[in-house]
Scaffold this active site. Structure first.
Site, mmCIF file in Angstrom:
data_model
loop_
_atom_site.group_PDB
_atom_site.id
_atom_site.type_symbol
_atom_site.label_atom_id
_atom_site.label_comp_id
_atom_site.label_asym_id
_atom_site.label_seq_id
_atom_site.Cartn_x
_atom_site.Cartn_y
_atom_site.Cartn_z
ATOM 1 N N ASN A 73 0.797 -1.234 0.000
ATOM 2 C CA ASN A 73 0.000 0.000 0.000
ATOM 3 C C ASN A 73 0.831 1.287 0.000
ATOM 4 O O ASN A 73 0.401 2.306 -0.539
ATOM 5 C CB ASN A 73 -1.042 -0.012 1.127
ATOM 6 C CG ASN A 73 -0.461 -0.126 2.498
ATOM 7 O OD1 ASN A 73 0.711 -0.451 2.668
ATOM 8 N ND2 ASN A 73 -1.273 0.139 3.509
ATOM 9 N N LYS B 43 12.077 -7.960 1.102
ATOM 10 C CA LYS B 43 11.112 -8.618 0.233
ATOM 11 C C LYS B 43 9.883 -7.733 0.111
ATOM 12 O O LYS B 43 9.100 -7.589 1.043
ATOM 13 C CB LYS B 43 10.692 -9.976 0.798
ATOM 14 C CG LYS B 43 10.036 -10.827 -0.280
ATOM 15 C CD LYS B 43 8.934 -11.714 0.218
ATOM 16 C CE LYS B 43 7.683 -11.000 0.606
ATOM 17 N NZ LYS B 43 6.963 -10.366 -0.499
ATOM 18 N N SER C 181 -0.201 -7.412 7.461
ATOM 19 C CA SER C 181 -1.400 -7.767 8.220
ATOM 20 C C SER C 181 -1.042 -8.406 9.561
ATOM 21 O O SER C 181 0.022 -9.021 9.712
ATOM 22 C CB SER C 181 -2.247 -8.735 7.398
ATOM 23 O OG SER C 181 -1.512 -9.908 7.159
ATOM 24 N N CYS D 59 -3.219 1.494 6.829
ATOM 25 C CA CYS D 59 -3.410 0.941 8.176
ATOM 26 C C CYS D 59 -3.962 2.022 9.099
ATOM 27 O O CYS D 59 -4.585 1.718 10.114
ATOM 28 C CB CYS D 59 -2.090 0.410 8.705
ATOM 29 S SG CYS D 59 -0.773 1.629 8.600
ATOM 30 N N GLU E 256 8.542 2.991 14.422
ATOM 31 C CA GLU E 256 9.380 3.394 13.294
ATOM 32 C C GLU E 256 9.356 4.915 13.204
ATOM 33 O O GLU E 256 8.355 5.546 13.548
ATOM 34 C CB GLU E 256 8.843 2.774 11.998
ATOM 35 C CG GLU E 256 9.017 1.254 11.981
ATOM 36 C CD GLU E 256 8.713 0.611 10.637
ATOM 37 O OE1 GLU E 256 7.818 1.086 9.926
ATOM 38 O OE2 GLU E 256 9.382 -0.384 10.316
HETATM 39 P P1 NAP Z 1 0.141 -8.977 4.075
HETATM 40 O O1 NAP Z 1 -0.663 -9.900 3.267
HETATM 41 O O2 NAP Z 1 0.376 -9.316 5.507
HETATM 42 O O3 NAP Z 1 1.552 -8.853 3.319
HETATM 43 C C1 NAP Z 1 2.561 -8.001 3.772
HETATM 44 C C2 NAP Z 1 3.890 -8.520 3.269
HETATM 45 O O4 NAP Z 1 4.135 -9.805 3.836
HETATM 46 C C3 NAP Z 1 3.969 -8.715 1.773
HETATM 47 O O5 NAP Z 1 5.280 -8.454 1.336
HETATM 48 C C4 NAP Z 1 3.658 -10.187 1.619
HETATM 49 O O6 NAP Z 1 4.157 -10.707 0.441
HETATM 50 C C5 NAP Z 1 4.381 -10.749 2.808
HETATM 51 N N1 NAP Z 1 3.917 -12.049 3.248
HETATM 52 C C6 NAP Z 1 2.674 -12.569 3.176
HETATM 53 N N2 NAP Z 1 2.661 -13.803 3.731
HETATM 54 C C7 NAP Z 1 3.922 -14.050 4.157
HETATM 55 C C8 NAP Z 1 4.554 -15.147 4.815
HETATM 56 N N3 NAP Z 1 3.881 -16.245 5.155
HETATM 57 N N4 NAP Z 1 5.862 -15.056 5.091
HETATM 58 C C9 NAP Z 1 6.572 -13.962 4.767
HETATM 59 N N5 NAP Z 1 6.035 -12.890 4.140
HETATM 60 C C10 NAP Z 1 4.727 -12.934 3.850
HETATM 61 O O7 NAP Z 1 -0.425 -7.512 4.066
HETATM 62 P P2 NAP Z 1 -0.813 -6.617 2.808
HETATM 63 O O8 NAP Z 1 -2.132 -7.051 2.329
HETATM 64 O O9 NAP Z 1 0.307 -6.564 1.815
HETATM 65 O O10 NAP Z 1 -0.865 -5.182 3.461
HETATM 66 C C11 NAP Z 1 -1.983 -4.703 4.101
HETATM 67 C C12 NAP Z 1 -1.852 -4.847 5.604
HETATM 68 O O11 NAP Z 1 -0.690 -4.150 6.052
HETATM 69 C C13 NAP Z 1 -3.020 -4.229 6.339
HETATM 70 O O12 NAP Z 1 -3.411 -5.052 7.399
HETATM 71 C C14 NAP Z 1 -2.432 -2.917 6.851
HETATM 72 O O13 NAP Z 1 -3.099 -2.408 7.975
HETATM 73 C C15 NAP Z 1 -1.033 -3.319 7.148
HETATM 74 N N6 NAP Z 1 -0.153 -2.147 7.192
HETATM 75 C C16 NAP Z 1 0.323 -1.738 8.393
HETATM 76 C C17 NAP Z 1 1.121 -0.618 8.467
HETATM 77 C C18 NAP Z 1 1.646 -0.148 9.787
HETATM 78 O O14 NAP Z 1 2.562 0.663 9.763
HETATM 79 N N7 NAP Z 1 1.134 -0.591 10.916
HETATM 80 C C19 NAP Z 1 1.431 0.091 7.311
HETATM 81 C C20 NAP Z 1 0.926 -0.347 6.096
HETATM 82 C C21 NAP Z 1 0.133 -1.482 6.061
HETATM 83 P P3 NAP Z 1 3.186 -11.191 -0.740
HETATM 84 O O15 NAP Z 1 1.954 -10.376 -0.646
HETATM 85 O O16 NAP Z 1 3.954 -10.925 -1.945
HETATM 86 O O17 NAP Z 1 2.923 -12.607 -0.452
#
Ligand code: NAP
Length: 488
Positions: free
Chosen positions: A161, A184, A239, A294, A468
């Site tokens: 995002n 990654k 997530s 987020c 951060e």
């Molecule tokens: P996500 O599905 O958890 O993926 C985040 C990252 O983790 C991606 O690079 C993804 O790669 C990787 N990933 C997924 N499964 C993994 C596994 N089993 N092992 C290692 N890496 C893995 O989240 P998203 O849909 O990309 O992002 C949205 C989420 O991020 C929301 O919940 C949002 O609230 C949160 N977020 C939080 C913040 C904060 O600062 N708190 C900031 C921005 C976003 P792939 O997708 O390529 O598999």
């Protein structure tokens, strides 16, 4: 259709992995497609790292760790400042690249490049301020020397995002502290991170210090690295569901972890708030990044005496926004990231309406191409609706009335998340009282955006661990060492 400028940019964009200072193919030449969410068209194919490729990247980071830790703070300061300048020089083309792979309007993407670059400028300064201490033992006969050292090779995993800023928010402090890393990026948005690797290389970051491995099979590639014993830290943004899995994996080698996870931000508007400010703040907190943040206002609690007027004004502003391909002039709301995101938003809206919510504007998924969803305002959203418990991650404002301060605070805290909350009121005492009672790592008082490289960003409860940015951001990448010195 991809424009000529976009085609030219894509023709020279990096699509191979960056490992040990070299641009290399993945094992067997494996690739995956990157898709433009505004059109559904494939933009290009990117190297798809295998577990062996991931291992090579971590070995490169590990091999570079000792020499990079030995660079002076001033040298690292110089690299970060140069990287800041290069990002700003290339702001326009990097913004276009981000819009192509992620969808946000180019104006917003330009804003993200500036925000991302600012982390480098900030941490360039922090590199010079790594402190320590020297004191007498209170019992006498000894001195304490306290010093900070880089934690060692890091694994950095980023979401789609904010494809650039979520990277620089980790890479900036890692470099400042003297840590090497393997990054990654999310499979939807690898191009921005690969472009960032180019910038860092030009800024003088030595080979092996920063490695980028795009991968479709993220779990298969990252789990062995997390369990390898070669990495000393994992910093993850994504997530809560994936964060919990990674925390378990990190336990095996007791990695230092930073977790920036999901949110479910309450946005509370009291009856004494300035409604113009509250509507403007809500628009920002809701619509930044098409609601795919987020920090997005997920549950909007408005005092029952003003919810009618607030809803009307917000709906008017939301329905005025221009939805369209983010590369086109005038687009203010781009597409969602993919069809799964579109399905989810559609399902959440239907569920809320089935449970009694009224649609003030929007609420209908358009036909393709692209993964668009219109700015939508719902009022009378029940606490039982799924969107009260789940991140909407789309341009949907969910309004719920409340009558007392206690009721608002209780509702705001009724979530396992605790990233950010927004409170609008003109009563100073109430503002501070509510800000203290709300369970969140960050509170926006009469403001709809809290993200700032110079402030500590992070959540409590299931929204994460660590911070951060700010002056504490670098601490996540430093170990404290105490040396006891016998005297006399
Ligand atoms: P996500 O599905 O958890 O993926 C985040 C990252 O983790 C991606 O690079 C993804 O790669 C990787 N990933 C997924 N499964 C993994 C596994 N089993 N092992 C290692 N890496 C893995 O989240 P998203 O849909 O990309 O992002 C949205 C989420 O991020 C929301 O919940 C949002 O609230 C949160 N977020 C939080 C913040 C904060 O600062 N708190 C900031 C921005 C976003 P792939 O997708 O390529 O598999």
């Amino acid at each position: 259709m991809t424009t000529t400028a976009a085609q030219e940019l894509l023709a020279r964009t990096r699509t191979r992995m960056y490992v040990g200072g070299e641009w290399v193919d993945a094992t067997g030449g494996a690739t995956f497609d990157v898709v433009n969410p505004a059109t559904g068209e494939v933009l290009c194919a990117v190297a798809d790292a295998s577990p062996e490729d991931g291992r090579r990247a971590l070995e490169a980071a590990s091999a570079a760790q000792a020499s990079f830790a030995a660079t002076t703070p001033l040298e690292r300061h110089g690299m970060l400042l140069r990287a800041f300048e290069l990002l700003m020089e290339r702001q326009d083309e990097l913004a276009l690249l981000m819009t192509l792979e992620m969808g946000k309007p180019v104006a917003e993407a330009r804003g993200e490049i500036a925000y991302a670059a600012e982390f480098f400028r900030h941490f360039a300064g922090e590199a010079l301020r790594i402190d320590g201490g020297y004191q007498s033992s209170p019992q006498g006969g000894a001195r304490f020397l306290v010093t900070k050292q880089p934690v060692g090779p890091c694994l950095l995993i980023t979401p789609w995002n904010f494809p650039m800023a979520m990277g620089t928010r980790k890479i900036g402090p890692a470099l400042a502290a003297g840590c090497t890393s393997v990054i990654k990026p999310a499979h939807q948005t690898p191009l921005s991170m690969l472009a960032l690797a180019d910038v860092l290389s030009e800024a003088g970051v030595p080979a092996g210090v920063v490695n980028v491995v795009p991968a479709m099979r993220s779990g298969e590639v990252m789990e062995p690295l997390i369990r390898s014993g070669l990495a000393r830290k994992l910093s993850f943004t994504g997530s809560t569901k994936v964060g919990k899995v990674l925390l378990e994996q990190s336990a095996e080698k007791v990695l230092r972890t930073s977790m920036e996870l999901g949110g479910n931000a309450p946005f509370v508007v009291f009856e004494d708030a300035d409604l113009d400010e509250a509507v403007a703040g809500c628009l920002q907190a809701k619509m930044r990044n098409m609601g795919e943040a987020c920090t997005a206002a997920n549950r909007i609690y408005v005092h029952e005496s003003v919810i009618g007027e607030f809803g009307e004004r917000l709906a008017a502003r939301m329905s005025d926004l221009t939805v369209g391909d983010g590369t086109k002039d005038g687009s203010q709301v781009g597409p969602l990231i993919d069809d799964a995101a579109q399905d989810k938003v559609e399902m959440l809206v239907r569920d809320a309406v089935d449970r009694g919510a009224d649609v003030l504007t929007g609420g209908r998924r358009p036909d393709g191409p692209g993964f668009f969803y219109p700015p939508t305002v719902l009022t009378g959203v029940s606490g039982e609706a799924r969107m009260a418990a789940e991140e909407i991650f789309g341009p949907v404002a969910a309004l719920t009335p409340f009558s007392t301060e206690d009721e608002a605070v209780t509702a705001a805290n009724d979530t396992p998340y605790g990233l950010v909350a927004y409170v609008f009121t003109n009563d100073l005492r109430r503002a501070l009282r509510v800000a203290e009672r709300i369970e969140a790592g960050m509170v926006g008082l009469n403001q709809g955006v809290v993200s700032n490289p110079y402030a500590p960003f992070g959540g409590i409860k299931e929204s994460g661990l660590g911070r951060e940015g700010g002056s504490v951001g670098i601490e996540e990448f430093l170990e404290t060492k105490y040396i006891g010195i016998a005297m006399g």
